[in-house]
Design a protein around this motif. Structure first.
Motif, short mmCIF file in Angstrom:
data_model
loop_
_atom_site.label_atom_id
_atom_site.label_comp_id
_atom_site.label_asym_id
_atom_site.label_seq_id
_atom_site.Cartn_x
_atom_site.Cartn_y
_atom_site.Cartn_z
N ILE A 12 0.93 -1.16 -0.08
CA ILE A 12 0.02 0.00 0.08
C ILE A 12 0.84 1.18 -0.05
N ILE A 41 -0.66 7.07 -1.79
CA ILE A 41 -1.94 7.74 -1.20
C ILE A 41 -1.89 9.12 -1.16
N TYR A 42 -2.79 9.91 -1.93
CA TYR A 42 -2.67 11.29 -1.85
C TYR A 42 -3.93 11.95 -1.26
N VAL A 67 2.07 5.51 5.85
CA VAL A 67 1.13 4.73 5.34
C VAL A 67 1.74 3.08 6.00
N LEU A 119 -9.31 11.52 -1.07
CA LEU A 119 -8.29 10.49 -1.12
C LEU A 119 -8.08 10.03 -2.45
N GLU A 120 -6.76 9.81 -2.87
CA GLU A 120 -6.67 9.09 -4.18
C GLU A 120 -5.56 8.03 -3.93
N LYS A 121 -5.84 6.86 -4.73
CA LYS A 121 -4.89 5.87 -4.65
C LYS A 121 -4.49 5.79 -6.02
N CYS A 125 -10.90 2.48 5.54
CA CYS A 125 -10.75 3.94 6.36
C CYS A 125 -12.00 4.04 7.22
N LYS A 169 -10.15 4.52 -7.30
CA LYS A 169 -8.97 5.49 -7.48
C LYS A 169 -8.94 6.77 -6.72
#
Length: 666
Positions: free
Chosen positions: A19, A22-23, A43, A70-72, A83, A108
């Protein structure tokens, strides 16, 4: 430079090592922050139930925060994470909550915000995932999924907790040393059942083995056994019950007639009419199985013992008669020992069937699933009632889906040992649904309806006494929470999500109930809302605990609660001997499957969440204080029960708050 501290609350699962990327972006009414990549070291600290703080620095104040994004970036195998919520502390010290309570899986981008439009979008998305389905005609509605793997990820079992009924039962049979008994053959004598009792003794089950055939203990179980919801005060005898004054006068110790004892409120009845006409398990062509719908008359004597004084086990032909008549044999304590023993066995076998399908399956598992599905469909994650209820629906949909997949399905495990297997499961639930009412799920109302609410009339009813204490503690807590968020009855009426929740339960989940079932389709006052939510929580937690975790205690000794009967009930007295009784009781194979089942179903689960633990979904200080008060009250109830149990030969602890799991999870 201004600093916003973002706390990311995670939970539930073990995270994949991969993982990363993550933004996080904060958006306010004035401007938004830069797209910030969470540091790999941050993370890596994601862990079960952890809270990870992240500082985001901005050159100018963002204004009122309206959303978090949140962006992955990477989509890797098994890199999903859960989450719970994100809280943001602004430079001025204000804290803004953004509930999530979902898995970040293949998405995403996840946008969290607390406004009407976002809540609408959130619920529309959930309603696509949480769809109603009628698993069997006449049943409460359930989730639209054929297997556990089809469930939304948010409600699946964790990796550490999965349920495979077949594996659990077989493991239980092996651990209990029952493999050698699986060959289908009869026992020769009651004492033979001790052969399968070597490894499975506990305090209660051993007491049951020693006392099961005593009348006082037979009666006691109607109050504090595994199915303490059947006994009711009898003011008038059923027309089909052929008992007379002459039959029972030797059992009445106050010098009163049967009519006078009825009028005085000392007579109780257990009526299993719901089983009349139900087709017995016919899934094994080599073994005929039988069901009956007995009446059992019970007497509260001058010593406050509940004693059976008359039992009628009508055959199906006789039961179709409109009144008592020829052939309705009433068995009495004065009959020979085998007649009376078998009559009591028939009552307990019928009680076992009603417990499994009505008391346990329908009135805790299936009902709780209805509330759970409606909650996910109609209440946004930010809604206080969602936060209140989510601990009490944990794994409920998952366990029920697993049960439909392998336990109560056609040719499922339930068929292996139970007289109501096969089509009987469907027939019993359908009949029970026709009489199910909203008020019957309200604990105090249920006690009054059965005429068992008065402690002076019926002492030593620990299920009632403990249940009332727990109900009142839950109700007090729910009342505190409701009053924090709802300043008036009008605010309840204007809460569109709450009204949609009640409507979805009434018109969708419980649509197969009769029109007079009284499930409300709207909630107009705070008082109504408090009762409604108390019912939901109590059913999923305390009621399920009371009727589930004692199964092994009370059902392990087969003669005390036969799961099926292989001979029809006798129609005349003097025809029964021990050979007939042993040929009636479950054979070795069915006994083994029965024991494996009640053992597996009675076990507390790993990492179970209990009543007295805090609700981590609330962050508001006022609710945290109310929760502390609630936990204190539960602790007081626990101490009262513990103190009483120390004085009892047979402690009753099923409703002790420290042993009540939050939800229906097994």
């Amino acid at each position: 430079m201004f600093t916003y501290t973002v706390s990311v609350s995670t939970g539930k699962q073990e995270f994949a090592e991969t993982i990363n990327d993550i933004y996080l972006t904060l958006v306010g009414t004035e401007r938004c922050s830069d797209r910030t990549l969470l540091d790999k070291s941050v993370v890596d600290h994601f862990a079960r139930g952890s809270v990870v703080p992240v500082d985001i620095n901005v050159k100018e104040i963002l204004g009122d925060l309206v959303l978090v994004k949140l962006e992955k970036e990477k989509i890797l195998f098994n890199d999903h994470w859960y989450c719970r919520c994100i809280s943001v502390t602004t430079p001025s010290g204000d804290c803004v909550e953004f509930p999530c309570y979902r898995w970040i899986d293949f998405e995403k981008e996840v946008v969290l915000r607390d406004d009407k439009e976002y809540r609408r979008m959130e619920l529309e998305s959930r309603q696509l995932l949480f769809r109603w389905k009628e698993w069997r005609p006449g049943f409460p509605m359930s989730i639209d999924a054929n297997s556990s793997t089809e469930l939304p990820l948010d409600i699946q079992f964790e990796a550490a907790k999965s349920v495979d009924f077949s594996l659990n039962y077989i493991t239980a049979i092996r651990n209990l040393g029952l493999n050698k008994f699986l060959k289908l053959s009869s026992w020769k004598d009651i004492a033979d059942f001790e052969k399968i009792f070597v490894k499975i003794k506990n305090t209660v089950s051993e007491y049951v083995m020693q006392n099961w055939n005593k009348d006082y203990f037979f009666g006691y179980q109607f109050l504090n056994g595994c199915n303490p919801v059947v006994i009711r005060k009898c003011m008038n005898l059923p027309d089909k019950f052929a008992v007379t004054q002459e039959m029972v006068e030797g059992s009445l110790d106050r010098g009163l007639t049967l009519h006078e004892e009825l009028k005085a409120g000392n007579i109780y009845i257990a009526d299993y009419a719901i089983l009349a006409g139900v087709q017995a398990n016919a899934t094994d062509p080599d073994t005929k199985q039988y069901l009956a719908a007995p009446f059992c008359l019970l007497y509260n004597n001058s010593q406050n013992e509940i004693l059976p004084i008359a039992i009628q086990v009508p055959s199906e032909i006789i039961f179709r008669q409109t009144t008592a008549g020829v052939g309705n044999t009433v068995f009495l304590p004065s009959d020979n020992q085998y007649d009376w023993m078998l009559a009591k066995m028939w009552v307990k076998s019928s009680d076992f069937s009603v417990h499994q399908l009505v008391t346990h399956l329908l009135r805790t598992h299936l009902i709780s699933e209805v509330f759970a599905i409606a909650m996910y469909r109609q209440l946004a994650a930010v809604h206080p009632v969602f936060k209140l209820l989510i601990p009490h629906v944990r794994f409920t949909i998952a366990i029920n889906t697993a049960a439909r997949e392998k336990l109560i399905c056609k040719s499922g495990l339930f068929d292996k040992a139970n007289g109501t297997g096969g089509i009987g499961i469907v027939e019993v639930i359908q009949k029970a649904m026709k009489t199910l009412t909203y008020k019957s799920l309200c604990f105090p109302e249920a006690m009054k309806a059965r005429g068992v609410d008065n402690k002076e009339d019926l002492p030593n009813y620990y299920y009632r006494d403990d249940g009332m204490m727990v109900w009142e503690a839950v109700k007090s807590f729910v009342s505190d929470v409701v009053r924090i968020y709802y300043g008036s009855d009008e605010t309840v009426q204007k809460d569109e999500e709450i009204q949609a929740f009640a409507q979805d339960v009434c018109f969708s989940g419980m649509k197969n109930c009769p029109k007079d079932c009284e499930f409300p389709n709207s909630l107009k006052t705070r008082e109504q809302l408090v009762e409604y939510l108390t019912l939901v929580i109590f059913t999923a937690s305390a009621q399920h605990a009371a009727v589930n975790f004692g199964q092994y205690d009370w059902f392990a000794w087969i003669p005390n609660s036969p799961s099926t009967m292989r001979k029809p009930p006798p129609t005349q007295k003097g025809q029964v001997d021990m050979k007939y009784i042993m040929e009636s009781l479950p054979d070795r194979g069915r006994s083994s499957w029965h024991l494996g089942a009640v053992w597996a179903l009675s076990q507390y689960q790993d990492e179970e969440m209990y009543f007295q633990e805090k609700n981590i979904h609330f962050t508001e200080q006022s609710v945290i204080e109310a929760t502390k008060t609630f936990r204190k009250k539960l602790g007081e109830v626990t101490n009262i029960i513990k103190s009483r149990n120390e004085k009892l030969k047979l402690p009753y602890w099923y409703l002790s708050p420290d042993r009540i799991p939050n939800s229906v999870a097994i």
